[in-house]
Design a protein around this motif. Structure first.
Motif, mmCIF file in Angstrom:
data_model
loop_
_atom_site.group_PDB
_atom_site.id
_atom_site.type_symbol
_atom_site.label_atom_id
_atom_site.label_comp_id
_atom_site.label_asym_id
_atom_site.label_seq_id
_atom_site.Cartn_x
_atom_site.Cartn_y
_atom_site.Cartn_z
ATOM 1 N N MET A 64 -26.835 22.348 20.796
ATOM 2 C CA MET A 64 -28.192 22.530 21.320
ATOM 3 C C MET A 64 -28.164 23.001 22.773
ATOM 4 O O MET A 64 -28.995 23.817 23.190
ATOM 5 C CB MET A 64 -28.978 21.221 21.205
ATOM 6 C CG MET A 64 -29.236 20.765 19.770
ATOM 7 S SD MET A 64 -30.104 22.002 18.748
ATOM 8 C CE MET A 64 -28.746 22.626 17.741
ATOM 9 N N GLU A 65 -27.197 22.512 23.533
ATOM 10 C CA GLU A 65 -27.064 22.959 24.923
ATOM 11 C C GLU A 65 -26.683 24.437 24.986
ATOM 12 O O GLU A 65 -27.134 25.170 25.876
ATOM 13 C CB GLU A 65 -26.019 22.105 25.646
ATOM 14 C CG GLU A 65 -26.488 20.679 25.908
ATOM 15 C CD GLU A 65 -25.378 19.776 26.420
ATOM 16 O OE1 GLU A 65 -24.198 20.214 26.374
ATOM 17 O OE2 GLU A 65 -25.677 18.647 26.848
ATOM 18 N N SER A 66 -25.872 24.884 24.036
ATOM 19 C CA SER A 66 -25.501 26.305 24.003
ATOM 20 C C SER A 66 -26.708 27.173 23.664
ATOM 21 O O SER A 66 -26.845 28.298 24.169
ATOM 22 C CB SER A 66 -24.372 26.546 22.993
ATOM 23 O OG SER A 66 -24.829 26.392 21.660
ATOM 24 N N LEU A 67 -27.610 26.642 22.829
ATOM 25 C CA LEU A 67 -28.838 27.380 22.521
ATOM 26 C C LEU A 67 -29.761 27.409 23.739
ATOM 27 O O LEU A 67 -30.455 28.406 23.976
ATOM 28 C CB LEU A 67 -29.554 26.750 21.323
ATOM 29 C CG LEU A 67 -28.819 26.816 19.978
ATOM 30 C CD1 LEU A 67 -29.691 26.245 18.869
ATOM 31 C CD2 LEU A 67 -28.409 28.247 19.636
ATOM 32 N N ASP A 68 -29.761 26.317 24.502
ATOM 33 C CA ASP A 68 -30.547 26.295 25.746
ATOM 34 C C ASP A 68 -30.094 27.423 26.678
ATOM 35 O O ASP A 68 -30.922 28.100 27.300
ATOM 36 C CB ASP A 68 -30.388 24.952 26.462
ATOM 37 C CG ASP A 68 -31.048 23.805 25.708
ATOM 38 O OD1 ASP A 68 -31.945 24.083 24.882
ATOM 39 O OD2 ASP A 68 -30.675 22.643 25.945
ATOM 40 N N LYS A 69 -28.789 27.621 26.764
ATOM 41 C CA LYS A 69 -28.246 28.677 27.626
ATOM 42 C C LYS A 69 -28.626 30.060 27.101
ATOM 43 O O LYS A 69 -28.934 30.969 27.880
ATOM 44 C CB LYS A 69 -26.728 28.548 27.720
ATOM 45 C CG LYS A 69 -26.264 27.297 28.461
ATOM 46 C CD LYS A 69 -24.746 27.182 28.460
ATOM 47 C CE LYS A 69 -24.290 25.907 29.165
ATOM 48 N NZ LYS A 69 -22.808 25.748 29.128
ATOM 49 N N LEU A 70 -28.595 30.217 25.779
ATOM 50 C CA LEU A 70 -28.992 31.499 25.192
ATOM 51 C C LEU A 70 -30.440 31.829 25.536
ATOM 52 O O LEU A 70 -30.786 32.980 25.807
ATOM 53 C CB LEU A 70 -28.833 31.452 23.669
ATOM 54 C CG LEU A 70 -27.561 32.002 23.035
ATOM 55 C CD1 LEU A 70 -27.643 31.886 21.524
ATOM 56 C CD2 LEU A 70 -27.305 33.444 23.447
ATOM 57 N N GLU A 71 -31.282 30.796 25.512
ATOM 58 C CA GLU A 71 -32.707 31.006 25.783
ATOM 59 C C GLU A 71 -32.970 31.392 27.232
ATOM 60 O O GLU A 71 -34.036 31.919 27.552
ATOM 61 C CB GLU A 71 -33.495 29.744 25.426
ATOM 62 C CG GLU A 71 -33.598 29.505 23.924
ATOM 63 C CD GLU A 71 -34.268 28.191 23.581
ATOM 64 O OE1 GLU A 71 -34.299 27.307 24.466
ATOM 65 O OE2 GLU A 71 -34.747 28.042 22.446
ATOM 66 N N GLN A 72 -32.005 31.134 28.112
ATOM 67 C CA GLN A 72 -32.173 31.463 29.524
ATOM 68 C C GLN A 72 -31.714 32.883 29.861
ATOM 69 O O GLN A 72 -31.898 33.347 30.982
ATOM 70 C CB GLN A 72 -31.379 30.463 30.388
ATOM 71 C CG GLN A 72 -31.817 29.014 30.232
ATOM 72 C CD GLN A 72 -33.290 28.810 30.520
ATOM 73 O OE1 GLN A 72 -33.818 29.342 31.501
ATOM 74 N NE2 GLN A 72 -33.960 28.051 29.662
ATOM 75 N N LYS A 73 -31.126 33.563 28.891
ATOM 76 C CA LYS A 73 -30.617 34.908 29.152
ATOM 77 C C LYS A 73 -31.753 35.920 29.274
ATOM 78 O O LYS A 73 -32.851 35.715 28.770
ATOM 79 C CB LYS A 73 -29.649 35.331 28.040
ATOM 80 C CG LYS A 73 -28.323 34.578 28.078
ATOM 81 C CD LYS A 73 -27.303 35.225 27.160
ATOM 82 C CE LYS A 73 -25.936 34.580 27.310
ATOM 83 N NZ LYS A 73 -24.909 35.255 26.488
ATOM 84 N N ASP A 74 -31.450 37.025 29.945
ATOM 85 C CA ASP A 74 -32.448 38.079 30.137
ATOM 86 C C ASP A 74 -32.726 38.838 28.842
ATOM 87 O O ASP A 74 -33.799 39.400 28.663
ATOM 88 C CB ASP A 74 -31.976 39.066 31.215
ATOM 89 C CG ASP A 74 -31.921 38.428 32.595
ATOM 90 O OD1 ASP A 74 -32.683 37.463 32.822
ATOM 91 O OD2 ASP A 74 -31.121 38.881 33.430
ATOM 92 N N SER A 75 -31.743 38.871 27.957
ATOM 93 C CA SER A 75 -31.878 39.625 26.716
ATOM 94 C C SER A 75 -32.882 38.963 25.771
ATOM 95 O O SER A 75 -32.729 37.797 25.397
ATOM 96 C CB SER A 75 -30.518 39.735 26.022
ATOM 97 O OG SER A 75 -30.665 40.199 24.700
ATOM 98 N N GLU A 76 -33.903 39.724 25.382
ATOM 99 C CA GLU A 76 -34.879 39.205 24.423
ATOM 100 C C GLU A 76 -34.219 38.924 23.079
ATOM 101 O O GLU A 76 -34.575 37.982 22.375
ATOM 102 C CB GLU A 76 -36.024 40.201 24.246
ATOM 103 C CG GLU A 76 -37.138 39.693 23.347
ATOM 104 C CD GLU A 76 -38.298 40.664 23.226
ATOM 105 O OE1 GLU A 76 -39.242 40.366 22.468
ATOM 106 O OE2 GLU A 76 -38.254 41.725 23.888
ATOM 107 N N ASN A 77 -33.231 39.732 22.746
ATOM 108 C CA ASN A 77 -32.501 39.542 21.498
ATOM 109 C C ASN A 77 -31.813 38.179 21.471
ATOM 110 O O ASN A 77 -31.805 37.482 20.452
ATOM 111 C CB ASN A 77 -31.464 40.659 21.337
ATOM 112 C CG ASN A 77 -31.254 41.032 19.883
ATOM 113 O OD1 ASN A 77 -32.145 40.879 19.055
ATOM 114 N ND2 ASN A 77 -30.070 41.522 19.569
ATOM 115 N N SER A 78 -31.233 37.784 22.615
ATOM 116 C CA SER A 78 -30.558 36.486 22.712
ATOM 117 C C SER A 78 -31.555 35.345 22.607
ATOM 118 O O SER A 78 -31.294 34.330 21.948
ATOM 119 C CB SER A 78 -29.793 36.387 24.036
ATOM 120 O OG SER A 78 -28.750 37.333 24.092
#
Length: 473
Positions: free
Chosen positions: A341-355
């Motif tokens: 879940m923490e790794s998904l939190d990091k993905l959600e913080q990325k600039d890429s809308e795809n991520s």
């Protein structure tokens, strides 16, 4: 079957004698719930008739399905679009996701037969629709009841393609949000339907697993009407063709402006398939050719393929470890789930809308997967209490903002006389800001827990008072 039209100053009501002998009036322009059908009126359906309904012509109908048999609720989401596009709506109240598929089909077939006997229905223009699990059921009805010509499904994909009859294809329209975990599956489903020569269309909107904007439902009805014209079921209406095509094309232009080239390409291909047989679309064909050569389009396609591949691998990990953890009661692996879940939190913080979309889909997927597992375990004749507790603990990690699963863990732990775990999750729940003291003092299986000094000490710390006095020795 007695049918009469009652004219009044304010409205027109359709009244008919149901099999049960009960007289039911259906008012135009509003949803009528609990219209009796079935053996001696033992079943019912919700019905919507457009305001300009009359008995003088045949009407297309969309049979809407909801997994808990809530017909009125199911129809409500389609009502505005059905009114605008001239479709009748009907939804059975006795179809359930928990029933066997054969039983649901019997209820559905009975409803369709009785409904078409009651009203002037164009039997060549009967369709199904639904959302989520109701949508899955709706997509299966034309498979088992070929008299249905198509299905519009939102937030779900076909449960399986193996049951499809290539000799009796039906029109499948999918509507899905980019952050819905069904999105990759629906993309794949459409590709397979193309190979099977099934007419299909996919609408993708900016959202998650939710009802789509009503404009997409309007477009779906228009596509059904268009197909009926192409098949010669109804006369071709040139004005309708041009207006509906322009309406559909608006979204393509918007997608191109937002640089969502993959979705724009998909829409253009689907429009070519839907309208190409009745309109001259050379300009659209040229735009498709031009877009396929665009380097940005090719880059987006590569990125999506890579994203879907990563998504598949992660889903497989989730499924594998969930089944392993439940089979072995592996409480020690809760840390792994927290890391995911923490790794998904990091993905959600990325600039890429795809991520960000990927993170949202994966989070939704694992939550839905665990919830389905909880449902399966809780419905077993001999409930595996330890497995149920572990699943509920996982949900506090994958959906920490939902108090339901903290409360479930507290209750289940107390049931198993594990007061230490119950107290730990009580405090974790209160740390989230939860403050419903009444619920805490009435939680199932916690009668003995609630009178312990430890329980009341925690309550006193967060609420400044406790129901039972804490006695210091």
């Amino acid at each position: 079957m007695k049918q009469t039209i009652l004219f009044t100053f304010l409205s027109i009501l359709l009244s008919f004698q149901a099999i049960s002998g009960q007289s039911t009036s259906i008012k135009k322009g509003v949803i009528t719930d609990s219209v009796p059908i079935g053996p001696e009126g033992s079943e019912s359906m919700a019905v919507f008739l457009p305001k300009d309904f009359s008995m003088e012509k045949k009407w297309p109908v969309l049979f809407v399905f909801e997994s808990e048999g809530r017909g009125r609720q199911a129809i409500g989401m389609f009502q505005e679009a059905a009114e605008k596009e001239g479709y009748i709506l009907a939804a059975p109240n006795n179809v359930r996701d928990s029933l066997a598929i054969a039983q649901n089909m019997l209820v559905t077939n009975r409803m369709i037969d009785q409904f078409t006997a009651m009203l002037p229905i164009d039997v060549k223009r009967m369709y199904t629709g639904g959302f989520g699990k109701g949508g899955q059921l709706a997509s299966l009805v034309p498979v088992f009841l070929p008299k249905l010509s198509g299905a519009v499904v939102s937030g779900a994909a076909l449960p399986t393609l193996e049951v499809l009859n290539d000799k009796k294809p039906f029109y499948f329209i999918g509507i899905v949000g980019k952050r819905d975990f069904n999105y990759p599956l629906l993309r794949e489903t459409m590709d397979q339907l193309d190979r099977k020569k099934y007419p299909n269309h996919l609408f993708v909107f900016d959202g998650g697993n939710q009802w789509p904007p009503k404009s997409y439902l309007e477009k779906a009805f228009q596509l059904f009407t268009l197909e009926a014209m192409e098949k010669g079921v109804i006369p071709t209406d040139t004005t309708f063709l041009e207006n509906s095509y322009d309406f559909q094309l608006i979204e393509v232009r918007q997608l191109l402006q937002k640089n969502e080239l993959l979705n724009a390409y998909s829409q253009m291909e689907d429009l070519l398939q839907a309208y190409g047989g009745q309109m001259e679309l050379d300009s659209l064909k040229n735009e498709i050719k031009k877009l396929k050569k665009d380097s940005r389009f090719r880059a987006q396609r590569r990125e999506e393929k890579n994203t879907f591949f990563q998504e598949t691998l992660r889903k497989e990990d989730y499924e594998f470890y969930l089944e392993e953890d439940i089979a072995t009661y592996n409480y020690n692996n809760l840390g792994w789930w927290k890391f995911q879940m923490e790794s998904l939190d990091k993905l959600e913080q990325k600039d890429s809308e795809n991520s960000r979309d990927l993170a949202a889909r994966l989070r939704a997927y694992i939550n839905a997967y665990i919830e389905d597992y909880i449902l399966i375990v809780s419905r077993e004749e001999n409930v595996d209490e330890e497995a149920l507790l572990l699943l509920q603990m996982m949900k506090t990690i994958t959906e920490p903002g939902n108090p339901e699963y903290y409360l479930a863990v507290i209750s289940q732990s107390a049931k198993l006389d594990d007061y230490g775990t119950a107290l730990f999750y009580l405090e974790e729940l209160l740390k989230t800001g939860y403050r419903d003291q009444e619920v805490l003092y009435n939680l199932e299986h916690t009668a003995l827990l609630r009178i312990t000094p430890e329980f009341n000490a925690i309550i006193a710390e967060y609420f400044k008072d406790a129901r039972y006095e804490i006695i210091e020795e």
